[in-house]
Write a protein that holds these residues in place. Sequence first.
Motif, PDB file in Angstrom:
ATOM      1  N   PRO A 158       0.823  -1.208   0.000  1.00  0.00           N
ATOM      2  CA  PRO A 158       0.000   0.000   0.000  1.00  0.00           C
ATOM      3  C   PRO A 158       0.859   1.261   0.000  1.00  0.00           C
ATOM      4  CG  PRO A 158      -0.777  -1.579   1.642  1.00  0.00           C
ATOM      5  CD  PRO A 158       0.551  -2.072   1.176  1.00  0.00           C
ATOM      6  N   LEU A 159       0.315   2.318  -0.609  1.00  0.00           N
ATOM      7  CA  LEU A 159       1.053   3.564  -0.797  1.00  0.00           C
ATOM      8  C   LEU A 159       0.267   4.738  -0.219  1.00  0.00           C
ATOM      9  CD1 LEU A 159       1.891   3.065  -4.601  1.00  0.00           C
ATOM     10  CD2 LEU A 159       3.232   2.270  -2.637  1.00  0.00           C
ATOM     11  N   GLY A 160       0.975   5.865  -0.050  1.00  0.00           N
ATOM     12  CA  GLY A 160       0.261   7.109   0.207  1.00  0.00           C
ATOM     13  C   GLY A 160       0.555   7.830   1.493  1.00  0.00           C
ATOM     14  N   THR A 161       1.319   7.241   2.424  1.00  0.00           N
ATOM     15  CA  THR A 161       1.616   7.936   3.671  1.00  0.00           C
ATOM     16  C   THR A 161       3.111   7.983   3.919  1.00  0.00           C
ATOM     17  OG1 THR A 161       1.326   5.896   4.960  1.00  0.00           O
ATOM     18  CG2 THR A 161      -0.576   7.341   4.774  1.00  0.00           C
ATOM     19  N   TRP A 162       3.538   9.071   4.515  1.00  0.00           N
ATOM     20  CA  TRP A 162       4.933   9.303   4.865  1.00  0.00           C
ATOM     21  C   TRP A 162       5.370   8.334   5.955  1.00  0.00           C
ATOM     22  CZ3 TRP A 162       5.793  11.834   9.792  1.00  0.00           C
ATOM     23  CH2 TRP A 162       7.131  12.153  10.049  1.00  0.00           C
ATOM     24  N   LYS A 163       6.568   7.790   5.827  1.00  0.00           N
ATOM     25  CA  LYS A 163       7.091   6.843   6.808  1.00  0.00           C
ATOM     26  C   LYS A 163       8.370   7.393   7.415  1.00  0.00           C
ATOM     27  CE  LYS A 163       5.449   2.828   4.165  1.00  0.00           C
ATOM     28  NZ  LYS A 163       5.872   1.607   3.442  1.00  0.00           N
ATOM     29  N   LYS A 164       8.318   7.638   8.714  1.00  0.00           N
ATOM     30  CA  LYS A 164       9.516   8.106   9.396  1.00  0.00           C
ATOM     31  C   LYS A 164      10.588   7.032   9.415  1.00  0.00           C
ATOM     32  CE  LYS A 164       9.082  10.768  13.001  1.00  0.00           C
ATOM     33  NZ  LYS A 164       8.841  11.285  14.377  1.00  0.00           N
ATOM     34  N   LYS A 165      10.167   5.773   9.577  1.00  0.00           N
ATOM     35  CA  LYS A 165      11.103   4.643   9.569  1.00  0.00           C
ATOM     36  C   LYS A 165      10.665   3.633   8.513  1.00  0.00           C
ATOM     37  CE  LYS A 165      13.119   4.806  14.170  1.00  0.00           C
ATOM     38  NZ  LYS A 165      13.452   4.028  15.388  1.00  0.00           N
ATOM     39  N   PRO A 166      10.966   3.917   7.243  1.00  0.00           N
ATOM     40  CA  PRO A 166      10.560   2.999   6.170  1.00  0.00           C
ATOM     41  C   PRO A 166      11.290   1.670   6.267  1.00  0.00           C
ATOM     42  CG  PRO A 166      12.079   4.638   5.332  1.00  0.00           C
ATOM     43  CD  PRO A 166      11.745   5.060   6.722  1.00  0.00           C
ATOM     44  N   VAL A 167      10.631   0.624   5.818  1.00  0.00           N
ATOM     45  CA  VAL A 167      11.231  -0.716   5.818  1.00  0.00           C
ATOM     46  C   VAL A 167      11.668  -1.036   4.388  1.00  0.00           C
ATOM     47  CG1 VAL A 167      10.859  -3.164   6.267  1.00  0.00           C
ATOM     48  CG2 VAL A 167       9.775  -1.445   7.735  1.00  0.00           C
ATOM     49  N   PRO A 168      12.965  -1.057   4.112  1.00  0.00           N
ATOM     50  CA  PRO A 168      13.421  -1.399   2.759  1.00  0.00           C
ATOM     51  C   PRO A 168      13.016  -2.818   2.407  1.00  0.00           C
ATOM     52  CG  PRO A 168      15.274  -1.333   4.295  1.00  0.00           C
ATOM     53  CD  PRO A 168      14.090  -0.820   5.043  1.00  0.00           C
ATOM     54  N   ARG A 169      12.529  -3.033   1.172  1.00  0.00           N
ATOM     55  CA  ARG A 169      11.969  -4.332   0.814  1.00  0.00           C
ATOM     56  C   ARG A 169      13.059  -5.325   0.379  1.00  0.00           C
ATOM     57  NH1 ARG A 169       6.469  -4.776   1.068  1.00  0.00           N
ATOM     58  NH2 ARG A 169       7.201  -6.900   1.447  1.00  0.00           N
ATOM     59  N   LEU A 170      14.051  -5.461   1.247  1.00  0.00           N
ATOM     60  CA  LEU A 170      15.104  -6.447   0.989  1.00  0.00           C
ATOM     61  C   LEU A 170      14.572  -7.871   1.081  1.00  0.00           C
ATOM     62  CD1 LEU A 170      17.929  -4.626   2.921  1.00  0.00           C
ATOM     63  CD2 LEU A 170      17.964  -5.159   0.478  1.00  0.00           C
ATOM     64  N   ASP A 171      13.428  -8.036   1.742  1.00  0.00           N
ATOM     65  CA  ASP A 171      12.801  -9.360   1.801  1.00  0.00           C
ATOM     66  C   ASP A 171      12.358  -9.834   0.421  1.00  0.00           C
ATOM     67  OD1 ASP A 171      10.901  -7.167   2.035  1.00  0.00           O
ATOM     68  OD2 ASP A 171       9.349  -8.673   2.342  1.00  0.00           O
ATOM     69  N   LEU A 172      12.232  -8.901  -0.537  1.00  0.00           N
ATOM     70  CA  LEU A 172      11.769  -9.246  -1.879  1.00  0.00           C
ATOM     71  C   LEU A 172      12.894  -9.257  -2.914  1.00  0.00           C
ATOM     72  CD1 LEU A 172       8.493  -7.128  -1.955  1.00  0.00           C
ATOM     73  CD2 LEU A 172       8.713  -9.579  -1.504  1.00  0.00           C
ATOM     74  N   ALA A 173      14.140  -8.975  -2.500  1.00  0.00           N
ATOM     75  CA  ALA A 173      15.233  -8.811  -3.460  1.00  0.00           C
ATOM     76  C   ALA A 173      15.460 -10.064  -4.303  1.00  0.00           C
ATOM     77  CB  ALA A 173      16.513  -8.421  -2.736  1.00  0.00           C
ATOM     78  N   GLU A 174      15.466 -11.227  -3.669  1.00  0.00           N
ATOM     79  CA  GLU A 174      15.697 -12.464  -4.429  1.00  0.00           C
ATOM     80  C   GLU A 174      14.564 -12.725  -5.408  1.00  0.00           C
ATOM     81  OE1 GLU A 174      16.524 -17.241  -3.687  1.00  0.00           O
ATOM     82  OE2 GLU A 174      16.495 -15.856  -1.992  1.00  0.00           O
ATOM     83  N   ARG A 175      13.350 -12.426  -4.987  1.00  0.00           N
ATOM     84  CA  ARG A 175      12.195 -12.631  -5.859  1.00  0.00           C
ATOM     85  C   ARG A 175      12.226 -11.646  -7.029  1.00  0.00           C
ATOM     86  NH1 ARG A 175       5.988 -12.873  -3.683  1.00  0.00           N
ATOM     87  NH2 ARG A 175       5.049 -13.600  -5.630  1.00  0.00           N
ATOM     88  N   VAL A 176      12.619 -10.419  -6.755  1.00  0.00           N
ATOM     89  CA  VAL A 176      12.773  -9.434  -7.822  1.00  0.00           C
ATOM     90  C   VAL A 176      13.794  -9.921  -8.834  1.00  0.00           C
ATOM     91  CG1 VAL A 176      13.746  -7.139  -8.304  1.00  0.00           C
ATOM     92  CG2 VAL A 176      12.018  -7.408  -6.515  1.00  0.00           C
ATOM     93  N   ARG A 177      14.915 -10.401  -8.352  1.00  0.00           N
ATOM     94  CA  ARG A 177      15.975 -10.879  -9.247  1.00  0.00           C
ATOM     95  C   ARG A 177      15.500 -12.050 -10.106  1.00  0.00           C
ATOM     96  NH1 ARG A 177      19.605 -11.516  -5.534  1.00  0.00           N
ATOM     97  NH2 ARG A 177      19.728 -13.789  -5.433  1.00  0.00           N
ATOM     98  N   ARG A 178      14.650 -12.892  -9.529  1.00  0.00           N
ATOM     99  CA  ARG A 178      14.169 -14.086 -10.237  1.00  0.00           C
ATOM    100  C   ARG A 178      13.041 -13.772 -11.215  1.00  0.00           C
ATOM    101  NH1 ARG A 178      12.108 -17.013  -6.023  1.00  0.00           N
ATOM    102  NH2 ARG A 178       9.982 -16.353  -6.526  1.00  0.00           N
TER     103      ARG A 178
END
Length: 267
Positions: A158-178
């Motif tokens: 989901p999008l649309g709100t400012w995040k003071k402490k964003p969570v980088p989506r490194l959990d998806l990096a391998e899936r992105v690469r694949r």
Amino acid sequence: MNEREVIDWIQKRAPNFGNGVRVGIGDDCAVYRPTAGEELVFTTDFLIEGRHFTQPAYSPQDAGYQALARGLSDIAAMGATPRFALVSLAIPEVAFVKPFYAGLFGLARKYQVTIAGGDLSKSDRVHCDIVVAGSLPAGKAVLRSGARPGDYLYVSGPLGTWKKKPVPRLDLAERVRRDASACMDITDGLSMDLDRLLRASRVTCELTTPPPVRRGATLEDAWHHGEDYELLVASPKRLGKPFHEIGIVRKGRPGSPIPPKGWDHFR
């Protein structure tokens, strides 16, 4: 503390997971030893007081966390694993140093990022320039320019709100690469970043479904607000959760059918 004492404090506490770094803080340069078949990706980003954050809305810990999180989000978008970071920090008061690095070091430990060096200086306001290096198998970096007609377009949350402490989506990096043919992180607003990805790939798109909206935000926010730190992905495959399909890549004049109204530093 004087400068030497500050550097000693940082050196003793900076996360060091190795990650190919042979020489880190304390020398003129960091030394990295790559492995066979490995390719490195690099990103750099500013965090400037009064431009990217204000005090006291942000604590020094918040600023340190976000300085590294911004770079890690770029690494995730390439489908890479973070290895090390270089941090240059200019500050008005030395009291800012310890809490800033506490926020940054905490995130570095979470993702096992070695802090391999940087620089310190004095300034009338806080400036941080961070370089993050990641690695992945040679030839596997996922670029913005790889989207092809017929690919499906997705956002990773989901999008649309400012995040003071964003969570980088490194959990998806391998899936992105694949699975991804193109990817970038969403920091300047979906409308702006979608236009960038489509132009880089020399294609356009048909939008089929509105993007998911975070609680408390509007659809307008989801399209244009920015600072989401989710991923925008093009893939020839049907992707399941957490990806949300928003459209299909088409041939045509490069760019998005939605006017890019997101963040522009010079507009």
